[in-house]
Design an enzyme around this catalytic site. Structure first.
Site, PDB file in Angstrom:
ATOM      1  N   GLY A 143       5.313  26.213  11.448  1.00 37.65           N
ATOM      2  CA  GLY A 143       6.449  25.535  10.826  1.00 37.65           C
ATOM      3  C   GLY A 143       6.201  24.160  10.255  1.00 37.65           C
ATOM      4  O   GLY A 143       7.090  23.598   9.614  1.00 37.65           O
ATOM      5  N   GLU A 159       0.904  28.403  15.872  1.00 34.35           N
ATOM      6  CA  GLU A 159       0.734  29.435  14.836  1.00 34.35           C
ATOM      7  C   GLU A 159       0.915  28.843  13.444  1.00 34.35           C
ATOM      8  O   GLU A 159       1.781  29.290  12.679  1.00 34.35           O
ATOM      9  CB  GLU A 159       1.765  30.554  15.047  1.00 34.35           C
ATOM     10  CG  GLU A 159       1.711  31.234  16.387  1.00 34.35           C
ATOM     11  CD  GLU A 159       2.969  32.042  16.669  1.00 34.35           C
ATOM     12  OE1 GLU A 159       3.862  32.133  15.798  1.00 34.35           O
ATOM     13  OE2 GLU A 159       3.068  32.581  17.780  1.00 34.35           O
ATOM     14  N   PRO A 160       0.154  27.834  13.078  1.00 28.25           N
ATOM     15  CA  PRO A 160       0.366  27.247  11.755  1.00 28.25           C
ATOM     16  C   PRO A 160      -0.121  28.177  10.656  1.00 28.25           C
ATOM     17  O   PRO A 160      -1.145  28.853  10.809  1.00 28.25           O
ATOM     18  CB  PRO A 160      -0.484  25.970  11.801  1.00 28.25           C
ATOM     19  CG  PRO A 160      -1.541  26.243  12.814  1.00 28.25           C
ATOM     20  CD  PRO A 160      -0.948  27.208  13.807  1.00 28.25           C
ATOM     21  N   GLY A 161       0.630  28.217   9.580  1.00 27.48           N
ATOM     22  CA  GLY A 161       0.216  28.953   8.394  1.00 27.48           C
ATOM     23  C   GLY A 161       0.121  27.968   7.242  1.00 27.48           C
ATOM     24  O   GLY A 161      -0.953  27.531   6.833  1.00 27.48           O
ATOM     25  N   ARG A 162       1.294  27.548   6.771  1.00 29.77           N
ATOM     26  CA  ARG A 162       1.380  26.684   5.589  1.00 29.77           C
ATOM     27  C   ARG A 162       0.533  25.413   5.719  1.00 29.77           C
ATOM     28  O   ARG A 162      -0.151  25.017   4.778  1.00 29.77           O
ATOM     29  CB  ARG A 162       2.846  26.300   5.386  1.00 29.77           C
ATOM     30  CG  ARG A 162       3.131  25.595   4.083  1.00 29.77           C
ATOM     31  CD  ARG A 162       4.561  25.051   4.061  1.00 29.77           C
ATOM     32  NE  ARG A 162       5.570  25.972   4.480  1.00 29.77           N
ATOM     33  CZ  ARG A 162       6.250  26.787   3.657  1.00 29.77           C
ATOM     34  NH1 ARG A 162       6.023  26.749   2.371  1.00 29.77           N
ATOM     35  NH2 ARG A 162       7.174  27.613   4.131  1.00 29.77           N
ATOM     36  N   ARG A 165       7.842  31.869  -4.979  1.00 28.05           N
ATOM     37  CA  ARG A 165       8.570  30.808  -4.270  1.00 28.05           C
ATOM     38  C   ARG A 165       9.598  30.066  -5.145  1.00 28.05           C
ATOM     39  O   ARG A 165      10.714  29.826  -4.694  1.00 28.05           O
ATOM     40  CB  ARG A 165       7.597  29.814  -3.625  1.00 28.05           C
ATOM     41  CG  ARG A 165       6.617  30.470  -2.640  1.00 28.05           C
ATOM     42  CD  ARG A 165       5.848  29.471  -1.788  1.00 28.05           C
ATOM     43  NE  ARG A 165       6.704  28.854  -0.806  1.00 28.05           N
ATOM     44  CZ  ARG A 165       7.175  27.644  -0.888  1.00 28.05           C
ATOM     45  NH1 ARG A 165       6.837  26.872  -1.914  1.00 28.05           N
ATOM     46  NH2 ARG A 165       7.984  27.164   0.021  1.00 28.05           N
ATOM     47  N   TYR A 179      13.230  30.635  -3.586  1.00 31.80           N
ATOM     48  CA  TYR A 179      13.782  29.522  -2.803  1.00 31.80           C
ATOM     49  C   TYR A 179      14.129  28.313  -3.671  1.00 31.80           C
ATOM     50  O   TYR A 179      14.482  27.266  -3.130  1.00 31.80           O
ATOM     51  CB  TYR A 179      12.769  29.030  -1.767  1.00 31.80           C
ATOM     52  CG  TYR A 179      12.078  30.093  -0.963  1.00 31.80           C
ATOM     53  CD1 TYR A 179      12.773  30.847  -0.019  1.00 31.80           C
ATOM     54  CD2 TYR A 179      10.715  30.321  -1.119  1.00 31.80           C
ATOM     55  CE1 TYR A 179      12.124  31.809   0.734  1.00 31.80           C
ATOM     56  CE2 TYR A 179      10.062  31.283  -0.365  1.00 31.80           C
ATOM     57  CZ  TYR A 179      10.776  32.026   0.559  1.00 31.80           C
ATOM     58  OH  TYR A 179      10.131  32.970   1.296  1.00 31.80           O
ATOM     59  N   CYS A 206      10.957  40.017 -17.359  1.00 32.35           N
ATOM     60  CA  CYS A 206      12.270  40.074 -18.007  1.00 32.35           C
ATOM     61  C   CYS A 206      13.399  39.720 -17.039  1.00 32.35           C
ATOM     62  O   CYS A 206      14.251  40.549 -16.713  1.00 32.35           O
ATOM     63  CB  CYS A 206      12.504  41.444 -18.613  1.00 32.35           C
ATOM     64  SG  CYS A 206      12.316  42.738 -17.409  1.00 32.35           S
ATOM     65  N   GLU A 207      13.354  38.528 -16.525  1.00 32.66           N
ATOM     66  CA  GLU A 207      14.389  38.011 -15.627  1.00 32.66           C
ATOM     67  C   GLU A 207      14.560  36.536 -15.963  1.00 32.66           C
ATOM     68  O   GLU A 207      13.556  35.812 -16.057  1.00 32.66           O
ATOM     69  CB  GLU A 207      13.921  38.049 -14.152  1.00 32.66           C
ATOM     70  CG  GLU A 207      13.600  39.394 -13.594  1.00 32.66           C
ATOM     71  CD  GLU A 207      14.801  40.077 -12.944  1.00 32.66           C
ATOM     72  OE1 GLU A 207      15.839  39.416 -12.745  1.00 32.66           O
ATOM     73  OE2 GLU A 207      14.677  41.266 -12.666  1.00 32.66           O
TER      74      GLU A 207
HETATM   75  N1  LLP Z   1       4.766  32.236  13.350  1.00 29.88           N
HETATM   76  C1  LLP Z   1       5.794  33.035  13.026  1.00 29.88           C
HETATM   77  C2  LLP Z   1       6.359  33.909  14.049  1.00 29.88           C
HETATM   78  C3  LLP Z   1       6.322  33.009  11.733  1.00 29.88           C
HETATM   79  O1  LLP Z   1       7.339  33.795  11.427  1.00 29.88           O
HETATM   80  C4  LLP Z   1       5.751  32.142  10.759  1.00 29.88           C
HETATM   81  C5  LLP Z   1       6.273  32.111   9.407  1.00 29.88           C
HETATM   82  C6  LLP Z   1       4.655  31.333  11.141  1.00 29.88           C
HETATM   83  C7  LLP Z   1       4.201  31.403  12.444  1.00 29.88           C
HETATM   84  C8  LLP Z   1       3.984  30.402  10.194  1.00 29.88           C
HETATM   85  O2  LLP Z   1       4.853  29.412   9.754  1.00 29.88           O
HETATM   86  P1  LLP Z   1       4.320  28.208   8.838  1.00 29.88           P
HETATM   87  O3  LLP Z   1       3.394  27.372   9.707  1.00 29.88           O
HETATM   88  O4  LLP Z   1       3.592  28.783   7.699  1.00 29.88           O
HETATM   89  O5  LLP Z   1       5.539  27.479   8.437  1.00 29.88           O
HETATM   90  N2  LLP Z   1       7.763  32.719   2.547  1.00 29.88           N
HETATM   91  C9  LLP Z   1       8.272  31.447   3.008  1.00 29.88           C
HETATM   92  C10 LLP Z   1       7.804  31.117   4.385  1.00 29.88           C
HETATM   93  C11 LLP Z   1       8.163  32.155   5.424  1.00 29.88           C
HETATM   94  C12 LLP Z   1       7.641  31.829   6.797  1.00 29.88           C
HETATM   95  C13 LLP Z   1       7.758  33.016   7.685  1.00 29.88           C
HETATM   96  N3  LLP Z   1       7.263  32.835   9.002  1.00 29.88           N
HETATM   97  C14 LLP Z   1       7.885  30.372   1.996  1.00 29.88           C
HETATM   98  O6  LLP Z   1       7.257  30.692   0.988  1.00 29.88           O
HETATM   99  O7  LLP Z   1       8.243  29.221   2.161  1.00 29.88           O
END
Ligand code: LLP
Length: 423
Positions: A244, A278-281, A317, A321, A347-348
């Protein structure tokens, strides 16, 4: 116009580079649209996050939903990262990238029987559950397989992460997790089931969070539950705070991992358990760009449009959003700035990468870089309008490699044929 420069994407002689590679050399080879990632960025970010929590026993599980390219998964796995997967497809990707199963955790609000079975057969580190019905099902499947399922229960703490509603996940109204007021009862019931081993408590309150307070509030709530469970002799070994962390797309000023650690360590340390993240972004977003070529420019009713070859199908995105992604030329032309909509060929009317954006005036053939596209970019790409998903390139110092090629029309047609028989 303002330019996004970083240690990883920067201009030399007016040309945009990723690390030591001139981006033009990549588009000359693979064309546009194309995603480009900086390997050093990924490594630096992982190390920064990891060292912020060095004082406690912790594990980072890279959330591959943000970027599931096999090579990207391998980069993080080689650094020692665990992997958080949300489906069978992501699990298969992690396995294909060579991640050992005890470094994988399985998430998902709606896992199928098959996915649970696959997780157990592969002996993932733990499975996270989000409903009481699922707890009973996991126990049953574990019994059938004659194994004990390591389980973490995801709690919905009802905390406002102050982010876009579509990516808020820890509010009472959201579908995720188990109501925090029921948590102790649910853990107690689950502890009576023979084929479960309760190992953890878990949360994930949302994404692109730029304030610390929601984390502090939610972690405090979960820590209290953790302590209450201990007093009932339910001793958990893992405390998973999810992902997050927000990043800079425009003018945001998100907190650093050090600040997160400063705020959370006083709550986490006394728990004396392994803390998972659990970092992603945070690990990927600013490490990627999407390059696109201007196809046409036009002025309609006093409004400038730049029609480019990337669209919502490549980067969803902005359309989904209203997300901001900075856009800047790959080659600086020192021309005048104009205000324009940067739009794709789909075409949107909702197909745009930027609206009313101040941008330097371009002409057909110029290339643009859509910045901060390393997370939730390619993973959300679509085939709408019969479009092929773009290739992904990874830059490693002065070299680059094609981590995934452009989809072909054979890919698009491979599972369809004209039917001559009726069943
Ligand atoms: N763990 C769980 C259970 C999650 O559902 C997520 C993201 C993460 C970790 C990683 O979160 P992050 O660190 O990346 O914020 N498509 C959207 C973002 C959806 C996130 C879904 N879950 C966007 O483009 O902003």
């Amino acid at each position: 116009m303002k330019l996004f420069n970083s240690d990883y994407f920067t201009y030399k002689d007016n040309q945009l580079y990723c690390e030591d590679v001139n981006l033009k050399s990549i588009t000359d080879k693979v064309g546009t649209p194309v995603y480009i990632y900086s390997k050093i960025f990924f490594e630096d970010r992982y190390k920064k996050f990891n060292s912020a929590f060095a004082e406690i026993d912790h594990t980072i599980f890279f959330a591959v939903k943000s970027n599931f390219n096999l090579n990207v998964i391998k980069i993080f796995s080689d650094l020692g990262s665990g992997i958080d997967v949300n489906s069978e497809g992501e699990l298969l990707r992690a396995l294909e990238a060579g991640v050992s199963t005890d470094k994988i955790i399985l998430t998902g609000v709606g896992k199928t029987k098959h996915e649970i079975k696959l997780g157990l057969e592969n002996k993932v580190k733990f499975i996270k559950t989000e409903s009481v019905e699922e707890i009973y099902l996991i126990n049953k499947i574990a019994e059938e397989l004659n194994v004990v399922a390591p389980l973490a229960i995801r709690i919905n703490p009802d905390v406002d992460p102050k982010t876009h509603p579509y990516i808020s996940t820890g509010l009472a109204e959201n579908k995720f997790g188990i109501d925090s007021s029921k948590a102790v009862n649910v853990f107690t019931e689950a502890s009576k089931l023979n084929n479960l081993k309760l190992v953890g408590i878990d949360m994930h309150i949302g994404s692109q969070i730029t304030e610390l307070s929601p984390f502090v509030e939610a972690v405090t709530k979960l820590a209290n539950i953790f302590i209450e469970l201990k007093s009932k002799d339910i001793n958990l070994t893992h405390f998973d705070i999810g992902g997050g962390m927000g990043v800079v797309y425009n003018e945001e000023s998100p907190f650093t991992p050090d600040k997160l650690a400063q705020a959370l360590l006083p709550i986490l340390k006394p728990l004396n358990c392994n803390v998972s993240f659990e970092p992603g972004r945070y690990l990927t977003a600013n490490g990627g760009v999407l390059l696109t070529e201007v196809l046409y420019t036009k002025m309609n009713h006093d409004k400038n449009f730049m029609i480019v070859d990337a669209s919502m199908t490549d980067l969803l995105r902005p359309s989904l959003y209203g997300a901001y992604h900075h856009i800047q030329p790959v080659m600086l032309n020192n021309g005048e700035d104009i205000v324009a909509d940067v739009v794709g060929p789909v075409c949107e009317s909702g197909d745009f990468l930027a609206k009313g954006r101040e941008i330097s005036k371009c002409e057909a053939g110029n290339k643009l870089a859509v910045m901060s596209a390393g997370a939730y970019g390619m993973v959300m790409a679509l085939n709408y309008n019969g479009r092929r998903r773009p290739p992904e390139v990874i830059v490693d110092k002065d070299k680059f490699y094609i981590a995934r090629s452009r989809e072909t029309y054979e890919h698009l047609l491979y599972d369809e044929k004209i039917i001559h028989e009726l069943f």
